[in-house]
Design a protein around this motif. Sequence first.
Motif: not given
Length: 276
Positions: A50-52, A41, A59, A44-45, A37-38
């Motif tokens: 967006r974070l979803r 994130a 990805y 995505n940044r 998840r990190g």
Amino acid sequence: MPSLGPLYRAAALRRGVAADPALPAREVALGGVTVDRGHLAAYNRVCGFRLRDELPATYPHVVAFPLAMTLMTAPDFPFPLLGLIHVANRIEVLRPLLLLSSSLSFAVRAEALRPHDRGTQLDVVTTAAVDGEVVWRDTSTYLRRTASGGSSGGSSSGGSAAAPAPAPNAVWRVPRRVGPDYAAVSGDRNPIHTSRLLAKVFGFPRTIAHGMWTKARCLAALEGRLPGTYTVDVAFKLPVLLPATVGFSAVTHGDGWDFGVHDERSGRPHLSGAVR
């Protein structure tokens, strides 16, 4: 996943092309891959998503990057990795990629070695499967240019005059840090993206953005307007020299999109793409 350090050393030390180039008749595969998840994130940044709960279509490309490197730096791969130019990429989203879905199984193979008017092309195909069902496929096309292979540069749109750039839907200011930031989240630490000095050694006046960052940034701009399953093709044209100001254009095409990125001042194309 394989460690990238030894793979980069293998890529740096590789010299020469096989006398009779042939692609390895095997896959590099790994199962049980879960999403961090990190890392997601951070990706995505950098790319503007967006974070979803649904993974960006681009990805899995970075998740599987060490497997592609393993294949392309092996002794039976016919070309040095550092001599290949990434000219096009196709991603097929065959099912929405959900963060909480089962673990992913990746497989990478090389195929379709073929002549090109500037040298030789090949495809590196990566698939991701969930519970035995392929849910995502990525085809990266690479060019190995020969000495008689024509003009310099990356992908080309041919010898005819380029069409005028469309009016942009948005203007993006791309800072120099995009190179090292994307290198950190993707693992692709080619020095043409991170070192101005080494970029000059390879013929670029400044560092350049990763082509897959540019593709991801375009999809981020279309986020929320993409179907659940689709294919997105891009051709990489002229490199984005960092820092840069570029125009992004997108128009609907049936239930898909045609889009592109061009230099805001000259109108010269960096990327052209389509979602279908």
